[in-house]
Design a protein around this motif. Sequence first.
Motif, PDB file in Angstrom:
ATOM      1  N   ALA A  19     -21.731  -6.491   1.079  1.00  0.00           N
ATOM      2  CA  ALA A  19     -22.230  -6.343  -0.293  1.00  0.00           C
ATOM      3  C   ALA A  19     -21.098  -6.058  -1.273  1.00  0.00           C
ATOM      4  CB  ALA A  19     -23.266  -5.230  -0.349  1.00  0.00           C
ATOM      5  N   ASN A  20     -20.163  -5.232  -0.868  1.00  0.00           N
ATOM      6  CA  ASN A  20     -19.095  -4.844  -1.789  1.00  0.00           C
ATOM      7  C   ASN A  20     -18.142  -5.975  -2.126  1.00  0.00           C
ATOM      8  OD1 ASN A  20     -19.680  -2.213  -2.620  1.00  0.00           O
ATOM      9  ND2 ASN A  20     -18.982  -1.397  -0.661  1.00  0.00           N
ATOM     10  N   LYS A  21     -18.028  -6.962  -1.256  1.00  0.00           N
ATOM     11  CA  LYS A  21     -17.214  -8.136  -1.591  1.00  0.00           C
ATOM     12  C   LYS A  21     -17.794  -8.811  -2.825  1.00  0.00           C
ATOM     13  CE  LYS A  21     -15.777  -8.900   3.159  1.00  0.00           C
ATOM     14  NZ  LYS A  21     -15.986  -9.701   4.368  1.00  0.00           N
ATOM     15  N   ARG A  22     -19.105  -8.916  -2.865  1.00  0.00           N
ATOM     16  CA  ARG A  22     -19.767  -9.571  -3.998  1.00  0.00           C
ATOM     17  C   ARG A  22     -19.856  -8.640  -5.200  1.00  0.00           C
ATOM     18  NH1 ARG A  22     -22.803 -11.570   0.570  1.00  0.00           N
ATOM     19  NH2 ARG A  22     -22.347 -13.770   0.824  1.00  0.00           N
ATOM     20  N   PHE A  23     -20.188  -7.366  -4.950  1.00  0.00           N
ATOM     21  CA  PHE A  23     -20.329  -6.414  -6.052  1.00  0.00           C
ATOM     22  C   PHE A  23     -19.000  -6.252  -6.794  1.00  0.00           C
ATOM     23  CE2 PHE A  23     -21.550  -1.857  -7.403  1.00  0.00           C
ATOM     24  CZ  PHE A  23     -22.242  -2.317  -8.507  1.00  0.00           C
ATOM     25  N   SER A  24     -17.914  -6.237  -6.060  1.00  0.00           N
ATOM     26  CA  SER A  24     -16.597  -6.139  -6.684  1.00  0.00           C
ATOM     27  C   SER A  24     -16.330  -7.351  -7.569  1.00  0.00           C
ATOM     28  CB  SER A  24     -15.510  -6.016  -5.608  1.00  0.00           C
ATOM     29  OG  SER A  24     -14.240  -5.975  -6.192  1.00  0.00           O
ATOM     30  N   SER A  25     -16.645  -8.533  -7.068  1.00  0.00           N
ATOM     31  CA  SER A  25     -16.441  -9.749  -7.868  1.00  0.00           C
ATOM     32  C   SER A  25     -17.326  -9.757  -9.105  1.00  0.00           C
ATOM     33  CB  SER A  25     -16.739 -10.996  -7.039  1.00  0.00           C
ATOM     34  OG  SER A  25     -15.793 -11.141  -6.012  1.00  0.00           O
ATOM     35  N   MET A  26     -18.598  -9.390  -8.923  1.00  0.00           N
ATOM     36  CA  MET A  26     -19.520  -9.402 -10.058  1.00  0.00           C
ATOM     37  C   MET A  26     -19.148  -8.381 -11.118  1.00  0.00           C
ATOM     38  SD  MET A  26     -23.340  -9.897  -8.584  1.00  0.00           S
ATOM     39  CE  MET A  26     -23.479 -10.424  -6.893  1.00  0.00           C
ATOM     40  N   GLY A  70     -28.034  -3.888 -15.995  1.00  0.00           N
ATOM     41  CA  GLY A  70     -27.251  -5.008 -15.474  1.00  0.00           C
ATOM     42  C   GLY A  70     -26.461  -4.633 -14.241  1.00  0.00           C
ATOM     43  N   GLU A  71     -25.859  -3.445 -14.266  1.00  0.00           N
ATOM     44  CA  GLU A  71     -25.095  -2.978 -13.110  1.00  0.00           C
ATOM     45  C   GLU A  71     -26.010  -2.775 -11.907  1.00  0.00           C
ATOM     46  OE1 GLU A  71     -21.818  -0.451 -15.740  1.00  0.00           O
ATOM     47  OE2 GLU A  71     -23.541   0.561 -14.850  1.00  0.00           O
ATOM     48  N   SER A  72     -27.184  -2.240 -12.172  1.00  0.00           N
ATOM     49  CA  SER A  72     -28.164  -2.016 -11.108  1.00  0.00           C
ATOM     50  C   SER A  72     -28.602  -3.335 -10.483  1.00  0.00           C
ATOM     51  CB  SER A  72     -29.372  -1.264 -11.679  1.00  0.00           C
ATOM     52  OG  SER A  72     -30.317  -1.004 -10.689  1.00  0.00           O
ATOM     53  N   PHE A  73     -28.800  -4.352 -11.318  1.00  0.00           N
ATOM     54  CA  PHE A  73     -29.177  -5.667 -10.800  1.00  0.00           C
ATOM     55  C   PHE A  73     -28.070  -6.243  -9.932  1.00  0.00           C
ATOM     56  CE2 PHE A  73     -29.016 -10.325 -11.228  1.00  0.00           C
ATOM     57  CZ  PHE A  73     -30.189 -10.636 -10.554  1.00  0.00           C
ATOM     58  N   VAL A 101     -34.747 -15.148  -6.477  1.00  0.00           N
ATOM     59  CA  VAL A 101     -34.008 -14.456  -7.527  1.00  0.00           C
ATOM     60  C   VAL A 101     -35.003 -14.102  -8.629  1.00  0.00           C
ATOM     61  CG1 VAL A 101     -32.124 -14.633  -9.183  1.00  0.00           C
ATOM     62  CG2 VAL A 101     -31.921 -15.754  -6.961  1.00  0.00           C
ATOM     63  N   ASP A 102     -35.004 -12.823  -9.025  1.00  0.00           N
ATOM     64  CA  ASP A 102     -35.950 -12.409 -10.063  1.00  0.00           C
ATOM     65  C   ASP A 102     -35.303 -12.451 -11.446  1.00  0.00           C
ATOM     66  OD1 ASP A 102     -34.389 -10.161 -10.342  1.00  0.00           O
ATOM     67  OD2 ASP A 102     -35.869  -8.777  -9.545  1.00  0.00           O
ATOM     68  N   GLU A 103     -35.973 -11.838 -12.415  1.00  0.00           N
ATOM     69  CA  GLU A 103     -35.542 -11.923 -13.801  1.00  0.00           C
ATOM     70  C   GLU A 103     -34.361 -11.021 -14.142  1.00  0.00           C
ATOM     71  OE1 GLU A 103     -38.371  -8.607 -13.353  1.00  0.00           O
ATOM     72  OE2 GLU A 103     -38.507 -10.677 -12.768  1.00  0.00           O
ATOM     73  N   GLY A 104     -33.763 -10.391 -13.179  1.00  0.00           N
ATOM     74  CA  GLY A 104     -32.656  -9.476 -13.422  1.00  0.00           C
ATOM     75  C   GLY A 104     -31.455 -10.097 -14.102  1.00  0.00           C
ATOM     76  N   PHE A 105     -31.308 -11.406 -14.025  1.00  0.00           N
ATOM     77  CA  PHE A 105     -30.169 -12.046 -14.665  1.00  0.00           C
ATOM     78  C   PHE A 105     -30.173 -11.829 -16.180  1.00  0.00           C
ATOM     79  CE2 PHE A 105     -29.919 -14.321 -10.669  1.00  0.00           C
ATOM     80  CZ  PHE A 105     -28.555 -14.415 -10.482  1.00  0.00           C
ATOM     81  N   GLY A 106     -31.335 -11.588 -16.741  1.00  0.00           N
ATOM     82  CA  GLY A 106     -31.434 -11.329 -18.177  1.00  0.00           C
ATOM     83  C   GLY A 106     -30.806 -10.014 -18.596  1.00  0.00           C
ATOM     84  N   GLN A 115     -20.298 -14.562 -13.334  1.00  0.00           N
ATOM     85  CA  GLN A 115     -19.747 -14.118 -12.055  1.00  0.00           C
ATOM     86  C   GLN A 115     -20.812 -14.163 -10.957  1.00  0.00           C
ATOM     87  OE1 GLN A 115     -16.418 -14.475 -12.444  1.00  0.00           O
ATOM     88  NE2 GLN A 115     -16.263 -12.757 -11.061  1.00  0.00           N
ATOM     89  N   ALA A 116     -22.018 -13.669 -11.269  1.00  0.00           N
ATOM     90  CA  ALA A 116     -23.104 -13.662 -10.289  1.00  0.00           C
ATOM     91  C   ALA A 116     -23.481 -15.088  -9.887  1.00  0.00           C
ATOM     92  CB  ALA A 116     -24.322 -12.921 -10.850  1.00  0.00           C
ATOM     93  N   ILE A 117     -23.580 -15.968 -10.857  1.00  0.00           N
ATOM     94  CA  ILE A 117     -23.933 -17.363 -10.564  1.00  0.00           C
ATOM     95  C   ILE A 117     -22.831 -18.037  -9.755  1.00  0.00           C
ATOM     96  CG2 ILE A 117     -24.295 -19.632 -11.634  1.00  0.00           C
ATOM     97  CD1 ILE A 117     -25.859 -18.105 -13.844  1.00  0.00           C
TER      98      ILE A 117
END
Length: 123
Positions: A19-26, A70-73, A101-106, A115-117
Amino acid sequence: MDIETFVQRRFLEKILVSANKRFSSMSAGQFELRIYELEKAGAGINKGLNLMVYSYITGKSRDVRTLSGGESFMAALSLALGMADQIQERSGAVNLEMMFVDEGFGTLDDNSRNQAIKILKNM
């Protein structure tokens, strides 16, 4: 700590590595998810499974409940993807080719959304 929580904690540690590999990038290298040390963990049935977020900018840790929307998402998406990584790694022939994927991208700013995409596309 009972044996069930001990095992869950070990799996959570492995999930956090992915998870942290992605969280760091995002989060542009700003955040990392961590498990509370047992002495500082909350009480109750989930004692030992509590998460905090470490900020490389401030050099401090805080409870994950203090993250913005946003950070939580980003944290939740990273954890879900980290869990999927661990399931696939342990299950051999199981291939998870579906994503919800839910509406969290908003809740993300333009840079964080990109970054997430980007991370999802690389999968």
